[in-house]
Design a protein around this motif. Structure first.
Motif, mmCIF file in Angstrom:
data_model
loop_
_atom_site.group_PDB
_atom_site.id
_atom_site.type_symbol
_atom_site.label_atom_id
_atom_site.label_comp_id
_atom_site.label_asym_id
_atom_site.label_seq_id
_atom_site.Cartn_x
_atom_site.Cartn_y
_atom_site.Cartn_z
ATOM 1 N N SER A 97 0.800 -1.229 0.000
ATOM 2 C CA SER A 97 0.000 0.000 0.000
ATOM 3 C C SER A 97 0.831 1.278 0.000
ATOM 4 O O SER A 97 0.339 2.336 -0.341
ATOM 5 C CB SER A 97 -0.926 0.014 1.213
ATOM 6 N N HIS A 98 2.103 1.194 0.410
ATOM 7 C CA HIS A 98 2.957 2.376 0.521
ATOM 8 C C HIS A 98 4.316 2.110 -0.116
ATOM 9 O O HIS A 98 4.714 0.960 -0.276
ATOM 10 C CB HIS A 98 3.169 2.752 1.996
ATOM 11 N N VAL A 99 5.013 3.202 -0.425
ATOM 12 C CA VAL A 99 6.368 3.096 -0.947
ATOM 13 C C VAL A 99 7.203 4.234 -0.366
ATOM 14 O O VAL A 99 6.716 5.323 -0.146
ATOM 15 C CB VAL A 99 6.390 3.139 -2.495
ATOM 16 N N CYS A 100 8.453 3.929 -0.094
ATOM 17 C CA CYS A 100 9.415 4.926 0.362
ATOM 18 C C CYS A 100 10.346 5.212 -0.805
ATOM 19 O O CYS A 100 11.044 4.319 -1.283
ATOM 20 C CB CYS A 100 10.208 4.419 1.561
ATOM 21 N N LEU A 101 10.354 6.446 -1.261
ATOM 22 C CA LEU A 101 11.202 6.788 -2.391
ATOM 23 C C LEU A 101 12.638 7.050 -1.970
ATOM 24 O O LEU A 101 13.525 7.108 -2.820
ATOM 25 C CB LEU A 101 10.628 7.989 -3.145
ATOM 26 N N ASP A 102 12.888 7.180 -0.664
ATOM 27 C CA ASP A 102 14.267 7.319 -0.194
ATOM 28 C C ASP A 102 15.042 6.028 -0.433
ATOM 29 O O ASP A 102 16.150 6.043 -0.953
ATOM 30 C CB ASP A 102 14.322 7.687 1.292
ATOM 31 N N CYS A 103 14.438 4.892 -0.036
ATOM 32 C CA CYS A 103 15.157 3.621 -0.170
ATOM 33 C C CYS A 103 14.534 2.698 -1.220
ATOM 34 O O CYS A 103 14.990 1.572 -1.394
ATOM 35 C CB CYS A 103 15.237 2.918 1.187
ATOM 36 N N GLN A 104 13.471 3.165 -1.894
ATOM 37 C CA GLN A 104 12.825 2.415 -2.972
ATOM 38 C C GLN A 104 12.168 1.123 -2.495
ATOM 39 O O GLN A 104 12.054 0.168 -3.258
ATOM 40 C CB GLN A 104 13.827 2.107 -4.097
ATOM 41 N N GLU A 105 11.742 1.082 -1.215
ATOM 42 C CA GLU A 105 11.070 -0.113 -0.684
ATOM 43 C C GLU A 105 9.576 0.121 -0.610
ATOM 44 O O GLU A 105 9.123 1.172 -0.186
ATOM 45 C CB GLU A 105 11.598 -0.453 0.706
ATOM 46 N N SER A 106 8.811 -0.892 -1.023
ATOM 47 C CA SER A 106 7.364 -0.834 -0.852
ATOM 48 C C SER A 106 6.995 -1.691 0.356
ATOM 49 O O SER A 106 7.680 -2.664 0.669
ATOM 50 C CB SER A 106 6.653 -1.311 -2.115
ATOM 51 N N PHE A 107 5.926 -1.288 1.022
ATOM 52 C CA PHE A 107 5.514 -2.002 2.236
ATOM 53 C C PHE A 107 4.066 -1.672 2.552
ATOM 54 O O PHE A 107 3.497 -0.717 2.031
ATOM 55 C CB PHE A 107 6.418 -1.605 3.413
ATOM 56 N N THR A 108 3.480 -2.493 3.379
ATOM 57 C CA THR A 108 2.169 -2.219 3.934
ATOM 58 C C THR A 108 2.360 -2.082 5.439
ATOM 59 O O THR A 108 2.760 -3.055 6.091
ATOM 60 C CB THR A 108 1.164 -3.343 3.610
ATOM 61 N N PRO A 109 2.115 -0.883 5.960
ATOM 62 C CA PRO A 109 2.348 -0.684 7.409
ATOM 63 C C PRO A 109 1.351 -1.473 8.231
ATOM 64 O O PRO A 109 0.235 -1.749 7.801
ATOM 65 C CB PRO A 109 2.163 0.817 7.595
#
Length: 112
Positions: A97-109
């Protein structure tokens, strides 16, 4: 043009002082209404942008960033715009559901 006539910049013909004051008053009312409409539209657009970009204050579990966490759809659009959206990252964004563009990781919190 006589001494008791005034020329307003948006009106071609000179007018007497009373008419000029009335025209200025009407212009002020009209401008106020347009300004209110524009301010309401700006607020709606700001809320829309916030809802699109808002990662809901989610912290990336990989790098701890909160600044560059986006909902997956917005993150995908940002990656595509930068030329960084690959088949693998698109698949990951479809699963999470989410992505961090700093480290390019996607995740669902996990919301507790």
């Amino acid at each position: 043009m006589s001494d008791d006539e005034i020329v307003l910049p948006w009106i071609d013909e000179p007018m007497n002082v009373e008419e000029a004051v009335e025209a200025l008053g009407q212009a002020s009312v009209d401008d106020g209404e347009h300004l209110e409409e524009l301010e309401a539209r700006i607020e709606r657009l700001e809320r829309l942008v916030d809802s699109l970009q808002d990662g809901s204050g989610v912290e990336c579990p990989e790098c701890g960033s909160e600044e560059e966490v986006y909902k997956a759809g917005v993150g995908a659009a940002k990656l595509a715009n930068d030329g960084g959206l690959t088949d693998g990252s698109a698949d990951a964004l479809n699963r999470e559901s989410h992505v961090c563009l700093d480290c390019q990781e996607s995740f669902t919190p996990s919301f507790k």
